[in-house]
Structure formats: structure tokens, C-alpha cells
Motif scaffolding. Structure first.
Motif, PDB file in Angstrom:
ATOM      1  N   ILE A  47       0.820  -1.212   0.000  1.00 53.42           N
ATOM      2  CA  ILE A  47       0.000   0.000   0.000  1.00 53.42           C
ATOM      3  C   ILE A  47       0.854   1.262   0.000  1.00 53.42           C
ATOM      4  CG2 ILE A  47      -1.636   1.317   1.425  1.00 53.42           C
ATOM      5  CD1 ILE A  47      -2.897  -1.394   2.169  1.00 53.42           C
ATOM      6  N   GLU A  48       2.040   1.187   0.600  1.00 50.05           N
ATOM      7  CA  GLU A  48       2.915   2.355   0.676  1.00 50.05           C
ATOM      8  C   GLU A  48       3.195   2.950  -0.707  1.00 50.05           C
ATOM      9  OE1 GLU A  48       4.165   4.269   2.896  1.00 50.05           O
ATOM     10  OE2 GLU A  48       3.698   3.221   4.773  1.00 50.05           O
ATOM     11  N   GLU A  49       3.234   2.103  -1.736  1.00 48.73           N
ATOM     12  CA  GLU A  49       3.516   2.590  -3.090  1.00 48.73           C
ATOM     13  C   GLU A  49       2.413   3.498  -3.618  1.00 48.73           C
ATOM     14  OE1 GLU A  49       6.083  -0.301  -5.634  1.00 48.73           O
ATOM     15  OE2 GLU A  49       4.401  -1.490  -4.842  1.00 48.73           O
ATOM     16  N   TYR A  50       1.247   3.433  -2.994  1.00 51.18           N
ATOM     17  CA  TYR A  50       0.101   4.215  -3.473  1.00 51.18           C
ATOM     18  C   TYR A  50      -0.280   5.330  -2.496  1.00 51.18           C
ATOM     19  CZ  TYR A  50      -0.282   0.165  -6.516  1.00 51.18           C
ATOM     20  OH  TYR A  50      -0.006  -0.831  -7.421  1.00 51.18           O
ATOM     21  N   ARG A  51       0.519   5.488  -1.452  1.00 48.75           N
ATOM     22  CA  ARG A  51       0.167   6.460  -0.405  1.00 48.75           C
ATOM     23  C   ARG A  51       0.282   7.893  -0.932  1.00 48.75           C
ATOM     24  NH1 ARG A  51       1.012   7.488   5.391  1.00 48.75           N
ATOM     25  NH2 ARG A  51       1.827   5.406   5.835  1.00 48.75           N
ATOM     26  N   ASN A  52      -0.798   8.661  -0.750  1.00 52.87           N
ATOM     27  CA  ASN A  52      -0.783  10.096  -1.027  1.00 52.87           C
ATOM     28  C   ASN A  52      -0.998  10.899   0.245  1.00 52.87           C
ATOM     29  OD1 ASN A  52      -0.489  10.001  -3.911  1.00 52.87           O
ATOM     30  ND2 ASN A  52      -2.615   9.276  -4.031  1.00 52.87           N
ATOM     31  N   ASN A  53      -1.558  10.270   1.257  1.00 52.93           N
ATOM     32  CA  ASN A  53      -1.860  10.967   2.499  1.00 52.93           C
ATOM     33  C   ASN A  53      -1.724   9.965   3.646  1.00 52.93           C
ATOM     34  OD1 ASN A  53      -2.542  13.103   4.122  1.00 52.93           O
ATOM     35  ND2 ASN A  53      -4.663  13.242   3.459  1.00 52.93           N
ATOM     36  N   ARG A  54      -2.689   9.876   4.511  1.00 55.72           N
ATOM     37  CA  ARG A  54      -2.602   9.015   5.686  1.00 55.72           C
ATOM     38  C   ARG A  54      -3.102   7.598   5.385  1.00 55.72           C
ATOM     39  NH1 ARG A  54      -6.139  11.902  10.114  1.00 55.72           N
ATOM     40  NH2 ARG A  54      -7.622  11.651   8.392  1.00 55.72           N
ATOM     41  N   ILE A  55      -2.640   6.667   6.239  1.00 59.57           N
ATOM     42  CA  ILE A  55      -3.194   5.314   6.256  1.00 59.57           C
ATOM     43  C   ILE A  55      -3.908   5.106   7.580  1.00 59.57           C
ATOM     44  CG2 ILE A  55      -2.646   2.853   6.354  1.00 59.57           C
ATOM     45  CD1 ILE A  55      -0.389   3.356   4.381  1.00 59.57           C
ATOM     46  N   LEU A  56      -5.174   4.698   7.502  1.00 59.79           N
ATOM     47  CA  LEU A  56      -5.984   4.401   8.682  1.00 59.79           C
ATOM     48  C   LEU A  56      -6.264   2.905   8.666  1.00 59.79           C
ATOM     49  CD1 LEU A  56      -6.426   7.463   8.022  1.00 59.79           C
ATOM     50  CD2 LEU A  56      -8.733   7.226   8.955  1.00 59.79           C
ATOM     51  N   SER A  57      -5.911   2.203   9.735  1.00 52.45           N
ATOM     52  CA  SER A  57      -6.059   0.750   9.736  1.00 52.45           C
ATOM     53  C   SER A  57      -7.076   0.301  10.783  1.00 52.45           C
ATOM     54  CB  SER A  57      -4.711   0.064   9.983  1.00 52.45           C
ATOM     55  OG  SER A  57      -4.139   0.481  11.196  1.00 52.45           O
ATOM     56  N   VAL A  58      -7.846  -0.715  10.400  1.00 54.04           N
ATOM     57  CA  VAL A  58      -8.846  -1.312  11.284  1.00 54.04           C
ATOM     58  C   VAL A  58      -8.478  -2.782  11.461  1.00 54.04           C
ATOM     59  CG1 VAL A  58     -11.294  -1.805  11.639  1.00 54.04           C
ATOM     60  CG2 VAL A  58     -10.609   0.238  10.350  1.00 54.04           C
ATOM     61  N   PHE A  59      -8.268  -3.212  12.704  1.00 55.07           N
ATOM     62  CA  PHE A  59      -7.866  -4.598  12.922  1.00 55.07           C
ATOM     63  C   PHE A  59      -8.092  -5.002  14.375  1.00 55.07           C
ATOM     64  CE2 PHE A  59      -4.238  -1.979  13.870  1.00 55.07           C
ATOM     65  CZ  PHE A  59      -3.644  -2.569  14.967  1.00 55.07           C
ATOM     66  N   GLY A  60      -8.001  -6.297  14.615  1.00 53.67           N
ATOM     67  CA  GLY A  60      -8.061  -6.848  15.960  1.00 53.67           C
ATOM     68  C   GLY A  60      -7.192  -8.081  16.012  1.00 53.67           C
ATOM     69  N   ALA A  61      -7.412  -8.916  17.006  1.00 55.50           N
ATOM     70  CA  ALA A  61      -6.675 -10.174  17.118  1.00 55.50           C
ATOM     71  C   ALA A  61      -7.616 -11.234  17.657  1.00 55.50           C
ATOM     72  CB  ALA A  61      -5.463 -10.028  18.040  1.00 55.50           C
ATOM     73  N   VAL A  62      -7.484 -12.438  17.153  1.00 56.87           N
ATOM     74  CA  VAL A  62      -8.358 -13.531  17.589  1.00 56.87           C
ATOM     75  C   VAL A  62      -8.052 -13.903  19.037  1.00 56.87           C
ATOM     76  CG1 VAL A  62      -8.602 -14.426  15.256  1.00 56.87           C
ATOM     77  CG2 VAL A  62      -6.796 -15.305  16.726  1.00 56.87           C
ATOM     78  N   GLY A  63      -9.007 -14.547  19.666  1.00 55.56           N
ATOM     79  CA  GLY A  63      -8.821 -14.979  21.044  1.00 55.56           C
ATOM     80  C   GLY A  63      -7.970 -16.218  21.160  1.00 55.56           C
TER      81      GLY A  63
END
Length: 495
Positions: free
Chosen positions: A361-377
Motif C-alpha cells: 500500500i505504501e507505493e500508493y500512499r498520497n496521504n494518511r493510512i488508517l487501519s482497522v484490525f483486531g486479534a483472535v482470542g
């Protein structure tokens, strides 16, 4: 099925009883599945006297095992060198060797298996093949997608699926082949017409429990012991190690001069509304290819697919545009929108997968990156720290949320990950409800931002406690886009 047809091509020693001419009604590897006139394969990882006795009690007529078994039961015992390998051959014979009526193409490698197999599947459909696809996203034929369950991943289930595909009129199958399948001989009963190697690296050694890289290379090499032709990434430094002492024909693709099928003039298309890449294939002329998928790795993935098509005798100039807008659910999937933001959905679950996606994704970055994630139990110690730290390196804002927490309290998981993000100094917000976290991230995004949603991809459920509840990333995304558009219309009305 008669016993002698079932044992065709299998080496064994009769250590108890005698070979019976009775028909065998099924082949199983779990004692609880045994019924009268069943052949039971006792796998070494669960081989025990208890399993043997249970299979006998339930009416097994023949037991296949690696051990020398002493018994006074009225049963036939066959001793084999490798029970996993034997099970695969038995399953193939039991279902009438369906691969003999198919063109079977196997795709293996450290990275790129799913994308390459999906691209090849689409190309083959477009040239008129009746083609099925078997892989990590499920299995596909006749335009439908079906979930892969545990049984489908066994040698028995796989052969049954191949038979089902031939019965449905398929003439070709593209199959992802994992290291685990090769190590456990799951695909030993399948002859591959073409085997594809995307790349090989030591990245997954710890995750896949190999002793060392040489062991991993030997495992990958097994696929090329049972194929007619190998289509391989000629730029990969370890290709020769994998192909050592293999007798199949070898066809190389890549970006360097010393290959049979070459790409050049690679360009990144960094239009946020329609990102992708372009390149030229040089093979009996110049063919321009444009694909709206993220990342330079997709040059190799698509080139592999085109190389296979070429080796099958097709003129790829007629298919140069076939992959232009290919969508592979949950694999760096671009969600098109007219809100001026990028949205990427990926089923990445490990730190390595996180890292590879963010690098892409860094190759396409023009501004900020916002990430949504979690982790399994209930995961191994250290995984959550690695996920959080990896996301923090590339993200301006992280939205921590739920991800199949199971029986572990979800707030304990997000609180733990929040402590790791605090150490990095990256801005973050904890939003327990996953759909709300996605809507909040998309609402927060400014023009030119990229929202990256990791972990679930095309999955249809979330594991909350012991319940798998219906859930879709896409429903949350499109609801957020509608809300964003409505908000934009409200603001414009006020002006």
C-alpha cells in the motif's frame, strides 16, 4: 469397491489375517467414522491401541497401519511405510482417479498462491475451459463459491470434490497446493499436468513448523515430482534448489533476460480511485497488460497465469485485458468509491501478512493510512504485540476492534493491544464493535487517505463466545460510504 482395485499401486505387507475379496464400502481415517466393511487407515499422529480396537469394534474389515500390530481379532492388517501417502492413493482409487479425466494445474509458493490461482482460473474460463478452482478462499465451479470445510481438505474429501467436478462437466481444475498438503501427502493421489511455483522464501518457516529452510525447499519440491511441466518464477534465487533432480519440463517466467516469458516496463498506476499496475509481456511480440490490483508482486502473479496459458497453446494477445478488473475477495481488494478515499480489504491475520500488505500500500500512499484490525482470542503469546507494532509502523491512526475473540473477553484483547500501540506513539481508538469501527474509520478519512481493513476479508461470520454470528465487512463498508455521502450532501445543502 473390490479390494484389489482399491490397493492398485500401493506397497503393503499383510501382517495379520488374509486379503479378502469382499467389497470395501468406504475408506476412513477416524475410528468414529468406521462402519461394517470399511477400510480404516490408522494415521501415526493418532495411532493407538484404542483407535485400533474401536475400529475393530465398529466393523472395520481391513486396517492399514505403519505399526506392527499383534491381535487375535478376525481382521486383516496391512502394514505400510507411510500411512498418509497410502491414504491419498486409497482415496484416489476409491473415487476412480478423477484427476485422470481432468487437466490439473497446481500452484504453490511462499506467497501469491491464491492470487495466481484465481487469475489463472479467470483466464481459463475466458478461453472456454470448464474450469474449477480449489483454494484457500473455497472451491468454485459453475460460477458458484463453496466453503472449504475440514473434510474437504483431507485426501478423501479432495478426491470426492474432484469427482464432483468431473460429474459437473469440469475439464480443468486449478488448485492451490500448500506446504502442509505436500508434507502430509494430501495430494499424493493427484497427477498434475502443470505445476506452478510463484516464489520461495524462509518467511513462513516458524508458522509452518519446518525444521529448516532446506526441509521447506524439499517439501515444495514434491509437487514437481508428480507433474509433466513446471512453470516457475525464473527470477527467484531458490528455484534451482526446488527443481533439483526433477524430470519435468521447465518453463520460466520473470523480469530478467534469462527467462522464457518476460515482462518489462512495469509502471505503478497510483490513481487512488482506480489504482493498479501496468507492464509489457515480450513473447513473439509486445503485449501490454494493465491490472487494477495493488502491488508489484501482482506483476509476477499475473505473469505466471499468462505463462501457463501460453504453455497450454493459447494466444494471450486475445486475453490481454482479461485481468484488467479482476477482484479476488479479501486479497488486497480495492473497494471502488467516489468519496476520494482508498479502501482496501484484506484477510491478513499474521504479522508477516500485515507487513506485506502495508508495504504494498505504501507505493500508493498520497496521504494518511488508517487501519482497522483486531486479534483472535486464545492465540500464542507475542502475536498481538507483533500485529499492533506492524500496523503502527505504517498507520497514522489505528482502530482496534474485535476479531473472532471466542471465549476470551474481547476488552482484554483490545486493552492488551492498546498497551503495545501506546509504546509506539501512534494514534489509536478502541471501538469494540467491528462494523462500527469500520464506519468510524471511513467517516474519519480525509481526501487522499487509505483505509485498510484487515483480518476478515470475505468471511461471513464473527466468533463471539461460542456463537458464530452473521457478519460482513462489505455490509459495514457500504453502509459507511452511504453515511459519508449523506453527510456530504447535508454539508453541501447548508452551503
Amino acid at each position: 469397491m473390490d479390494l484389489f482395485s482399491l490397493l492398485l499401486g500401493i506397497s503393503f505387507e499383510v501382517t495379520h489375517g488374509r486379503l479378502r475379496v469382499d467389497a470395501v464400502e468406504d475408506v476412513v481415517s477416524r475410528p468414529e467414522d468406521v462402519r461394517p466393511n470399511t477400510l480404516f487407515v490408522c494415521l501415526p499422529e493418532r495411532s493407538s491401541a484404542g483407535d485400533f480396537d474401536k475400529a475393530c469394534d465398529r466393523g472395520a474389515s481391513i486396517i492399514v497401519t505403519e505399526r506392527l500390530v499383534r491381535t487375535n481379532r478376525d481382521i486383516t492388517v496391512l502394514k505400510v511405510e507411510d500411512a498418509h501417502y497410502t491414504l491419498s492413493l486409497l482415496a484416489a482409487n476409491f473415487f476412480g482417479r478423477p484427476c485422470d479425466r481432468l487437466t490439473v494445474i497446481g500452484v504453490t509458493g511462499t506467497k501469491g498462491k491464491t492470487t495466481t490461482a484465481s487469475m489463472l482460473h479467470k483466464l481459463l474460463l475466458n478461453v472456454g475451459k470448464h474450469c474449477g478452482l480449489i483454494g484457500s478462499l473455497g472451491f468454485f465451479y459453475e460460477g458458484k463459491r463453496f466453503e472449504m470445510d475440514h473434510d474437504t481438505r483431507t485426501p478423501y474429501g479432495l478426491q470426492r470434490l474432484l469427482l464432483e467436478m468431473t460429474d459437473r462437466g469440469m475439464d480443468t481444475v486449478v488448485m492451490e497446493v500448500s506446504s502442509k498438503q505436500l508434507r502430509e501427502s494430501t495430494v499424493a493421489g493427484i497427477h498434475f499436468d502443470i505445476s506452478v511455483l510463484t516464489n520461495i522464501s524462509p518467511n513462513h518457516l516458524q508458522e509452518e513448523d519446518f525444521t529448516d529452510f532446506a526441509d521447506y525447499v524439499r517439501c515444495k519440491g514434491r509437487l514437481f515430482e508428480r507433474c509433466d511441466r513446471a512453470v516457475v518464477n525464473g527470477d527467484d534465487r531458490y528455484i534451482q534448489d526446488v527443481l533439483a533432480n526433477k524430470s519435468c519440463d521447465i518453463f520460466r517466467y520473470g523480469l530478467t533476460a534469462d527467462v522464457d516469458f518476460r515482462a518489462d516496463n512495469v509502471e505503478i498506476i497510483d490513481d487512488l480511485a482506480h489504482p493498479g499496475l501496468a507492464y509489457d509481456i515480450y513473447n513473439q511480440g509486445r503485449i501490454h497488460i494493465e491490472i487494477h490490483k495493488l502491488g508489484r508482486s501482482n506483476v509476477y502473479n499475473s505473469l505466471a497465469a499468462y505463462a501457463v496459458l501460453h504453455t497450454m497453446g493459447y494466444d494471450i494477445t486475445e486475453n490481454a485485458d482479461d485481468l484488467n478488473d479482476i477482484v479476488i475477495d479479501g486479497r488486497a481488494e480495492i473497494i471502488k468509491n467516489d468519496c476520494g478515499i482508498g479502501i482496501v480489504v484484506d484477510c491478513a491475520k499474521t504479522p508477516l501478512e500485515f507487513q506485506q500488505l502495508f508495504e504494498m500500500i505504501e507505493e500508493y500512499r498520497n496521504n494518511r493510512i488508517l487501519s482497522v484490525f483486531g486479534a483472535v482470542g486464545n492465540v500464542r503469546q507475542g502475536l498481538r504485540r507483533a500485529l499492533a507494532k506492524t500496523a503502527a509502523v505504517s498507520s497514522e491512526i489505528c482502530f482496534l476492534t474485535e476479531h473472532d475473540y471466542g471465549t476470551e473477553p474481547p476488552d482484554a484483547i483490545t486493552e492488551e493491544m492498546a498497551t503495545y500501540l501506546q509504546e509506539t506513539g501512534t494514534a489509536f481508538e478502541v471501538i469494540p464493535d467491528r462494523a462500527l469501527a469500520i464506519r468510524t474509520a471511513i467517516a474519519t478519512a480525509e481526501a487522499g487517505d487509505i483505509v485498510v481493513i484487515l483480518g476478515k476479508g470475505p468471511e461471513h461470520t464473527l466468533l463471539r463466545g461460542t456463537q458464530a454470528v452473521a457478519y460482513s465487512e462489505y455490509d459495514a463498508i457500504y453502509e459507511a460510504l452511504r453515511e459519508r455521502k449523506d453527510e456530504r450532501h447535508v454539508r453541501s445543502d447548508h452551503h
